[in-house]
Motif scaffolding. Structure first.
Motif, PDB file in Angstrom:
ATOM      1  N   ILE A  57      63.438  37.897  48.394  1.00 54.07           N
ATOM      2  CA  ILE A  57      63.082  37.183  49.622  1.00 54.07           C
ATOM      3  C   ILE A  57      63.191  38.110  50.833  1.00 54.07           C
ATOM      4  O   ILE A  57      62.311  38.106  51.711  1.00 54.07           O
ATOM      5  CB  ILE A  57      63.973  35.931  49.806  1.00 54.07           C
ATOM      6  N   ALA A  58      64.242  38.902  50.900  1.00 55.77           N
ATOM      7  CA  ALA A  58      64.412  39.830  52.022  1.00 55.77           C
ATOM      8  C   ALA A  58      63.298  40.872  52.037  1.00 55.77           C
ATOM      9  O   ALA A  58      62.789  41.229  53.106  1.00 55.77           O
ATOM     10  CB  ALA A  58      65.775  40.515  51.927  1.00 55.77           C
ATOM     11  N   ALA A  59      62.881  41.360  50.872  1.00 57.93           N
ATOM     12  CA  ALA A  59      61.794  42.340  50.810  1.00 57.93           C
ATOM     13  C   ALA A  59      60.476  41.728  51.294  1.00 57.93           C
ATOM     14  O   ALA A  59      59.720  42.373  52.040  1.00 57.93           O
ATOM     15  CB  ALA A  59      61.648  42.869  49.385  1.00 57.93           C
ATOM     16  N   ILE A  60      60.208  40.515  50.895  1.00 55.96           N
ATOM     17  CA  ILE A  60      58.974  39.838  51.336  1.00 55.96           C
ATOM     18  C   ILE A  60      58.992  39.624  52.847  1.00 55.96           C
ATOM     19  O   ILE A  60      57.990  39.890  53.532  1.00 55.96           O
ATOM     20  CB  ILE A  60      58.797  38.505  50.582  1.00 55.96           C
ATOM     21  N   LEU A  61      60.105  39.154  53.377  1.00 58.47           N
ATOM     22  CA  LEU A  61      60.196  38.926  54.818  1.00 58.47           C
ATOM     23  C   LEU A  61      60.121  40.235  55.609  1.00 58.47           C
ATOM     24  O   LEU A  61      59.494  40.284  56.678  1.00 58.47           O
ATOM     25  CB  LEU A  61      61.483  38.177  55.153  1.00 58.47           C
ATOM     26  N   LEU A  62      60.720  41.295  55.104  1.00 61.20           N
ATOM     27  CA  LEU A  62      60.630  42.601  55.760  1.00 61.20           C
ATOM     28  C   LEU A  62      59.192  43.102  55.761  1.00 61.20           C
ATOM     29  O   LEU A  62      58.695  43.621  56.775  1.00 61.20           O
ATOM     30  CB  LEU A  62      61.555  43.606  55.073  1.00 61.20           C
ATOM     31  N   PHE A  63      58.491  42.946  54.654  1.00 60.71           N
ATOM     32  CA  PHE A  63      57.086  43.339  54.563  1.00 60.71           C
ATOM     33  C   PHE A  63      56.236  42.550  55.568  1.00 60.71           C
ATOM     34  O   PHE A  63      55.395  43.122  56.276  1.00 60.71           O
ATOM     35  CB  PHE A  63      56.585  43.117  53.131  1.00 60.71           C
ATOM     36  N   LEU A  64      56.458  41.252  55.671  1.00 58.19           N
ATOM     37  CA  LEU A  64      55.714  40.444  56.637  1.00 58.19           C
ATOM     38  C   LEU A  64      56.043  40.824  58.080  1.00 58.19           C
ATOM     39  O   LEU A  64      55.154  40.828  58.945  1.00 58.19           O
ATOM     40  CB  LEU A  64      56.006  38.959  56.409  1.00 58.19           C
ATOM     41  N   LEU A  65      57.287  41.178  58.355  1.00 57.31           N
ATOM     42  CA  LEU A  65      57.670  41.612  59.690  1.00 57.31           C
ATOM     43  C   LEU A  65      56.986  42.912  60.065  1.00 57.31           C
ATOM     44  O   LEU A  65      56.488  43.075  61.183  1.00 57.31           O
ATOM     45  CB  LEU A  65      59.189  41.755  59.777  1.00 57.31           C
ATOM     46  N   ILE A  66      56.917  43.856  59.142  1.00 54.22           N
ATOM     47  CA  ILE A  66      56.252  45.131  59.399  1.00 54.22           C
ATOM     48  C   ILE A  66      54.762  44.915  59.652  1.00 54.22           C
ATOM     49  O   ILE A  66      54.183  45.495  60.565  1.00 54.22           O
ATOM     50  CB  ILE A  66      56.496  46.112  58.230  1.00 54.22           C
ATOM     51  N   ILE A  67      54.143  44.058  58.854  1.00 49.85           N
ATOM     52  CA  ILE A  67      52.728  43.748  59.065  1.00 49.85           C
ATOM     53  C   ILE A  67      52.519  43.093  60.424  1.00 49.85           C
ATOM     54  O   ILE A  67      51.558  43.406  61.145  1.00 49.85           O
ATOM     55  CB  ILE A  67      52.197  42.846  57.939  1.00 49.85           C
ATOM     56  N   LEU A  68      53.400  42.214  60.821  1.00 46.35           N
ATOM     57  CA  LEU A  68      53.287  41.542  62.100  1.00 46.35           C
ATOM     58  C   LEU A  68      53.434  42.514  63.264  1.00 46.35           C
ATOM     59  O   LEU A  68      52.709  42.433  64.255  1.00 46.35           O
ATOM     60  CB  LEU A  68      54.346  40.444  62.197  1.00 46.35           C
ATOM     61  N   ILE A  69      54.345  43.456  63.142  1.00 44.77           N
ATOM     62  CA  ILE A  69      54.567  44.410  64.227  1.00 44.77           C
ATOM     63  C   ILE A  69      53.412  45.403  64.327  1.00 44.77           C
ATOM     64  O   ILE A  69      52.919  45.699  65.409  1.00 44.77           O
ATOM     65  CB  ILE A  69      55.904  45.148  64.018  1.00 44.77           C
ATOM     66  N   LYS A  70      52.944  45.935  63.214  1.00 45.09           N
ATOM     67  CA  LYS A  70      51.916  46.968  63.219  1.00 45.09           C
ATOM     68  C   LYS A  70      50.500  46.420  63.171  1.00 45.09           C
ATOM     69  O   LYS A  70      49.556  47.178  63.328  1.00 45.09           O
ATOM     70  CB  LYS A  70      52.110  47.900  62.025  1.00 45.09           C
ATOM     71  N   GLY A  71      50.326  45.166  62.973  1.00 39.78           N
ATOM     72  CA  GLY A  71      49.012  44.610  62.694  1.00 39.78           C
ATOM     73  C   GLY A  71      47.964  44.745  63.774  1.00 39.78           C
ATOM     74  O   GLY A  71      46.791  44.903  63.484  1.00 39.78           O
ATOM     75  N   ASN A  72      48.311  44.725  65.052  1.00 35.50           N
ATOM     76  CA  ASN A  72      47.306  44.624  66.099  1.00 35.50           C
ATOM     77  C   ASN A  72      47.194  45.888  66.939  1.00 35.50           C
ATOM     78  O   ASN A  72      46.575  45.891  67.986  1.00 35.50           O
ATOM     79  CB  ASN A  72      47.638  43.434  66.995  1.00 35.50           C
ATOM     80  N   ARG A  73      47.752  47.026  66.533  1.00 43.01           N
ATOM     81  CA  ARG A  73      47.760  48.229  67.362  1.00 43.01           C
ATOM     82  C   ARG A  73      46.406  48.918  67.451  1.00 43.01           C
ATOM     83  O   ARG A  73      46.053  49.432  68.483  1.00 43.01           O
ATOM     84  CB  ARG A  73      48.795  49.216  66.819  1.00 43.01           C
ATOM     85  N   ASN A  74      45.650  48.975  66.374  1.00 48.32           N
ATOM     86  CA  ASN A  74      44.414  49.736  66.353  1.00 48.32           C
ATOM     87  C   ASN A  74      43.180  48.903  66.721  1.00 48.32           C
ATOM     88  O   ASN A  74      42.089  49.419  66.720  1.00 48.32           O
ATOM     89  CB  ASN A  74      44.201  50.357  64.976  1.00 48.32           C
ATOM     90  N   LYS A  75      43.369  47.665  67.028  1.00 50.25           N
ATOM     91  CA  LYS A  75      42.236  46.791  67.318  1.00 50.25           C
ATOM     92  C   LYS A  75      41.783  47.017  68.759  1.00 50.25           C
ATOM     93  O   LYS A  75      42.569  46.955  69.689  1.00 50.25           O
ATOM     94  CB  LYS A  75      42.636  45.337  67.115  1.00 50.25           C
ATOM     95  N   VAL A  76      40.477  47.263  68.927  1.00 49.50           N
ATOM     96  CA  VAL A  76      39.918  47.491  70.248  1.00 49.50           C
ATOM     97  C   VAL A  76      39.170  46.236  70.672  1.00 49.50           C
ATOM     98  O   VAL A  76      38.316  45.722  69.952  1.00 49.50           O
ATOM     99  CB  VAL A  76      38.950  48.705  70.239  1.00 49.50           C
ATOM    100  N   ILE A  77      39.486  45.756  71.865  1.00 45.90           N
ATOM    101  CA  ILE A  77      38.840  44.565  72.376  1.00 45.90           C
ATOM    102  C   ILE A  77      37.670  44.982  73.250  1.00 45.90           C
ATOM    103  O   ILE A  77      37.822  45.729  74.212  1.00 45.90           O
ATOM    104  CB  ILE A  77      39.828  43.714  73.197  1.00 45.90           C
ATOM    105  N   THR A  78      36.485  44.527  72.895  1.00 49.39           N
ATOM    106  CA  THR A  78      35.299  44.840  73.690  1.00 49.39           C
ATOM    107  C   THR A  78      34.790  43.568  74.330  1.00 49.39           C
ATOM    108  O   THR A  78      34.695  42.526  73.698  1.00 49.39           O
ATOM    109  CB  THR A  78      34.192  45.445  72.803  1.00 49.39           C
ATOM    110  N   GLU A  79      34.463  43.654  75.605  1.00 52.85           N
ATOM    111  CA  GLU A  79      33.954  42.504  76.330  1.00 52.85           C
ATOM    112  C   GLU A  79      32.454  42.654  76.517  1.00 52.85           C
ATOM    113  O   GLU A  79      31.953  43.747  76.749  1.00 52.85           O
ATOM    114  CB  GLU A  79      34.644  42.380  77.694  1.00 52.85           C
ATOM    115  N   LYS A  80      31.733  41.574  76.444  1.00 54.37           N
ATOM    116  CA  LYS A  80      30.281  41.623  76.620  1.00 54.37           C
ATOM    117  C   LYS A  80      29.903  41.237  78.018  1.00 54.37           C
ATOM    118  O   LYS A  80      30.461  40.471  78.672  1.00 54.37           O
ATOM    119  CB  LYS A  80      29.599  40.685  75.627  1.00 54.37           C
TER     120      LYS A  80
END
Length: 80
Positions: A57-80
Motif C-alpha cells: 500500500i505504501a509503495a502504491i501511494l508513493l508511486f501515485l504521489l510521485i506521478i501527481l507531483i511530476k505529472g504537469n511539469r512538461n505540459k505547455v498551455i497554448t491559447e488561441k
C-alpha cells in the motif's frame, strides 16, 4: 389561508400521535441473550495486519504521489 393552516396542523398532530403510539410497541421486543454470540476468533489474523500488505500500500501511494507531483511539469498551455 386559515383552512390550509388548520389542515396542516391537524395532519402534523395526527402523525405525531401515531408515531408516539408506535414507539412503545416496537421497543417492547425482547432479545434472548443466550442466543447472542459475540466471541471473536483472533487466532486467524486477516491480511491487512501483515507487514507485506502495508508495504504494498505504501509503495502504491508513493508511486501515485510521485506521478501527481511530476505529472504537469512538461505540459505547455497554448491559447488561441
Amino acid at each position: 389561508m386559515k383552512f390550509t393552516s388548520f389542515c396542516r396542523k391537524t395532519v402534523i398532530v395526527i402523525i405525531s400521535v401515531f408515531l408516539l403510539s408506535v414507539n412503545p410497541v416496537i421497543s417492547s421486543e425482547t432479545v434472548n441473550i443466550e442466543e447472542l454470540d459475540i466471541n471473536i476468533d483472533y487466532s486467524n489474523d486477516p491480511f491487512y495486519v501483515e507487514l507485506w500488505f502495508w508495504v504494498v500500500i505504501a509503495a502504491i501511494l508513493l508511486f501515485l504521489l510521485i506521478i501527481l507531483i511530476k505529472g504537469n511539469r512538461n505540459k505547455v498551455i497554448t491559447e488561441k
